[in-house]
Enzyme design. Structure first.
Site, mmCIF file in Angstrom:
data_model
loop_
_atom_site.group_PDB
_atom_site.id
_atom_site.type_symbol
_atom_site.label_atom_id
_atom_site.label_comp_id
_atom_site.label_asym_id
_atom_site.label_seq_id
_atom_site.Cartn_x
_atom_site.Cartn_y
_atom_site.Cartn_z
ATOM 1 N N ALA A 148 0.842 -1.205 0.000
ATOM 2 C CA ALA A 148 0.000 0.000 0.000
ATOM 3 C C ALA A 148 0.874 1.252 0.000
ATOM 4 O O ALA A 148 0.525 2.273 0.576
ATOM 5 C CB ALA A 148 -0.937 -0.007 1.213
ATOM 6 N N ARG A 206 18.189 -1.053 -9.962
ATOM 7 C CA ARG A 206 17.069 -1.929 -9.584
ATOM 8 C C ARG A 206 17.594 -3.225 -8.966
ATOM 9 O O ARG A 206 16.977 -3.805 -8.084
ATOM 10 C CB ARG A 206 16.203 -2.222 -10.806
ATOM 11 C CG ARG A 206 15.475 -0.987 -11.325
ATOM 12 C CD ARG A 206 14.631 -1.297 -12.549
ATOM 13 N NE ARG A 206 13.909 -0.110 -13.011
ATOM 14 C CZ ARG A 206 14.359 0.732 -13.935
ATOM 15 N NH1 ARG A 206 15.542 0.544 -14.487
ATOM 16 N NH2 ARG A 206 13.644 1.774 -14.302
ATOM 17 N N ASN A 220 13.817 -7.566 -1.786
ATOM 18 C CA ASN A 220 12.529 -7.739 -2.459
ATOM 19 C C ASN A 220 12.223 -9.196 -2.799
ATOM 20 O O ASN A 220 11.059 -9.603 -2.831
ATOM 21 C CB ASN A 220 12.449 -6.849 -3.701
ATOM 22 C CG ASN A 220 12.226 -5.392 -3.305
ATOM 23 O OD1 ASN A 220 12.062 -5.089 -2.122
ATOM 24 N ND2 ASN A 220 12.231 -4.486 -4.266
ATOM 25 N N HIS A 261 13.666 -4.953 -17.652
ATOM 26 C CA HIS A 261 13.360 -3.623 -17.135
ATOM 27 C C HIS A 261 14.612 -3.077 -16.468
ATOM 28 O O HIS A 261 14.807 -3.202 -15.278
ATOM 29 C CB HIS A 261 12.217 -3.734 -16.124
ATOM 30 C CG HIS A 261 11.738 -2.407 -15.632
ATOM 31 N ND1 HIS A 261 11.465 -1.360 -16.469
ATOM 32 C CD2 HIS A 261 11.480 -1.959 -14.383
ATOM 33 C CE1 HIS A 261 11.058 -0.322 -15.746
ATOM 34 N NE2 HIS A 261 11.061 -0.665 -14.477
HETATM 35 N N1 NAD Z 1 7.994 -2.484 -12.630
HETATM 36 C C1 NAD Z 1 8.077 -1.185 -12.676
HETATM 37 O O1 NAD Z 1 8.073 -0.599 -13.742
HETATM 38 C C2 NAD Z 1 8.138 -0.396 -11.391
HETATM 39 C C3 NAD Z 1 7.914 0.978 -11.387
HETATM 40 C C4 NAD Z 1 7.937 1.652 -10.156
HETATM 41 C C5 NAD Z 1 8.212 0.969 -8.978
HETATM 42 N N2 NAD Z 1 8.473 -0.357 -9.036
HETATM 43 C C6 NAD Z 1 8.762 -1.136 -7.831
HETATM 44 O O2 NAD Z 1 7.558 -1.301 -7.089
HETATM 45 C C7 NAD Z 1 7.884 -1.499 -5.711
HETATM 46 C C8 NAD Z 1 7.035 -0.564 -4.840
HETATM 47 O O3 NAD Z 1 7.393 0.766 -5.072
HETATM 48 P P1 NAD Z 1 6.731 1.944 -4.203
HETATM 49 O O4 NAD Z 1 7.211 3.216 -4.757
HETATM 50 O O5 NAD Z 1 5.267 1.692 -4.054
HETATM 51 O O6 NAD Z 1 7.430 1.672 -2.794
HETATM 52 P P2 NAD Z 1 6.868 2.073 -1.344
HETATM 53 O O7 NAD Z 1 8.020 1.969 -0.405
HETATM 54 O O8 NAD Z 1 6.112 3.352 -1.427
HETATM 55 O O9 NAD Z 1 5.803 0.921 -1.012
HETATM 56 C C9 NAD Z 1 6.144 -0.413 -0.808
HETATM 57 C C10 NAD Z 1 5.168 -0.972 0.205
HETATM 58 O O10 NAD Z 1 5.397 -2.382 0.304
HETATM 59 C C11 NAD Z 1 5.081 -2.716 1.659
HETATM 60 N N3 NAD Z 1 5.607 -4.039 1.999
HETATM 61 C C12 NAD Z 1 6.870 -4.398 2.335
HETATM 62 N N4 NAD Z 1 6.917 -5.709 2.598
HETATM 63 C C13 NAD Z 1 5.679 -6.197 2.439
HETATM 64 C C14 NAD Z 1 5.093 -7.488 2.577
HETATM 65 N N5 NAD Z 1 5.820 -8.561 2.915
HETATM 66 N N6 NAD Z 1 3.761 -7.610 2.335
HETATM 67 C C15 NAD Z 1 3.014 -6.554 1.990
HETATM 68 N N7 NAD Z 1 3.518 -5.317 1.848
HETATM 69 C C16 NAD Z 1 4.819 -5.134 2.057
HETATM 70 C C17 NAD Z 1 5.704 -1.585 2.452
HETATM 71 O O11 NAD Z 1 5.204 -1.538 3.767
HETATM 72 C C18 NAD Z 1 5.323 -0.383 1.603
HETATM 73 O O12 NAD Z 1 4.097 0.194 2.019
HETATM 74 C C19 NAD Z 1 9.400 -1.263 -5.598
HETATM 75 O O13 NAD Z 1 10.079 -2.492 -5.615
HETATM 76 C C20 NAD Z 1 9.713 -0.474 -6.860
HETATM 77 O O14 NAD Z 1 11.068 -0.613 -7.268
HETATM 78 C C21 NAD Z 1 8.432 -1.056 -10.210
#
Ligand code: NAD
Length: 309
Positions: free
Chosen positions: A10, A89, A96, A176
């Site tokens: 979230a 990344r 992760n 990516h």
């Molecule tokens: N694929 C893509 O193109 C792309 C683009 C942007 C971000 N991302 C990736 O998406 C991910 C999230 O990014 P963000 O900006 O939302 O980060 P963020 O830190 O805002 O949110 C991540 C959330 O994951 C939660 N979390 C951690 N462990 C968890 C678990 N075991 N179960 C449930 N929730 C858990 C955290 O509490 C946090 O709220 C990152 O890994 C980021 O690199 C990927």
């Protein structure tokens, strides 16, 4: 509209994704899950309270457990840490991988028939973790990256040409990361090949900016990475699945011989419909594009080997 879509994580990407899913009324119920107590509940409640104003009937609920997620049609995994300036990344790999593994175990138990869209980075390797842990067939595990990378490429092209983003057709393939492969030979503006409208130097600069599109935003934000366009990308994939649109979008898919490769997730053109991945589309590539795709695959295989499941 399907019955239930779950968004795990979230944070920035997850919360924005849940909001977009609800506003598009893709599911009757949108479940937002996070490990931080109160965060999904608070954000879910806030988003649900925007429903009377925005005029959607999708119900959003936030939770720290998986009981509410039971039998989700689609699960979007955004849990994990995001990049900070100077991080690649791949620097997110071990943290992760553990998070995506734990989430995938829960998804397997609570939603055994779900189609999973992975967003967490490093994307192609996290897709592999999700597929291995859930044991789901490749039709039901996909990664979102190509839609975002292509959107960035299209936005930069539209800006440079001063035309509508809607008229830019393009495809970015590969992993990516910095080795992604924007396909110039498949880039057009309302059918007009891009090379007729733009000189090679400008095009090369745009390709380069696309490759570094994520880092450009991380540098501005300092404390996190992009989330508006990434959430749009994840929701476009969910929409294609829920509405059985059979759209052809660049997604990370598990390759089984396509493009001469097997046993890894890589960004390729995919037909998405109600069964998830309906087909991997193989397009002709130039020699340079083939070489770039092979290099991109190597950049995915390397961290894949380092992952302990
Ligand atoms: N694929 C893509 O193109 C792309 C683009 C942007 C971000 N991302 C990736 O998406 C991910 C999230 O990014 P963000 O900006 O939302 O980060 P963020 O830190 O805002 O949110 C991540 C959330 O994951 C939660 N979390 C951690 N462990 C968890 C678990 N075991 N179960 C449930 N929730 C858990 C955290 O509490 C946090 O709220 C990152 O890994 C980021 O690199 C990927």
């Amino acid at each position: 509209m399907v019955r239930k879509i779950t968004v795990v994580g979230a944070g920035n990407v997850g919360a924005t994704t849940a909001q977009r899913v609800a506003e598009k009324e893709l599911a009757e119920t949108v479940v937002l899950v996070d490990i931080v107590e109160g965060t999904p509940q608070g954000k879910g409640l806030d988003q649900w309270q925007s429903a009377p104003i925005e005029g959607y009937d999708s119900r959003i609920v936030g939770t720290n457990g998986y009981a509410e997620t039971a039998d989700s049609d689609v699960v979007i995994i955004t849990a994990g840490i995001a990049r900070k300036p100077g991080m690649s990344r791949d620097d997110l790999l071990n943290t992760n991988a553990g998070i995506v593994k734990q989430v995938s175990e829960e998804v397997k138990k609570s939603s055994p028939a779900a189609i999973v869209i992975v967003v967490s980075n490093p994307l192609d390797v996290m897709c592999y973790v999700a597929k291995e842990v859930t044991g789901f067939p490749r039709q039901r595990v996909l990664g979102m990256a190509g839609v975002l990378d292509t959107a960035r490429y299209r936005a930069f092209l539209a800006e440079a040409l001063d035309v509508s983003v809607r008229d830019i057709q393009a495809m970015v393939l590969g992993g990516h990361g910095d080795t992604m492969v924007p396909l110039i030979s498949y880039t057009s503006v309302s059918g007009i090949p891009i090379t007729q409208l733009m000189n090679r130097q400008t095009l090369d600069a745009i390709v380069d900016r696309t490759r570094n599109g994520g880092a450009e935003i991380v540098k501005f934000l300092k404390t996190g990475s992009a989330y508006y366009a990434p959430s749009s990308g994840a929701v476009q994939m969910a929409e294609a699945i829920v509405h059985n649109q059979r759209r052809i979008l660049p997604c990370a898919a598990w390759l089984e011989g396509e493009y001469g490769m097997s046993g890894l997730f890589l960004g390729v053109p995919c037909k998405l419909g109600r069964n998830g991945l309906e087909k991997v589309i193989e397009v002709e590539l130039t020699g340079d594009e083939k070489a770039a795709l092979a290099k991109s695959a190597d950049a995915v295989r390397e961290p894949m080997k380092a992952v302990k499941l």
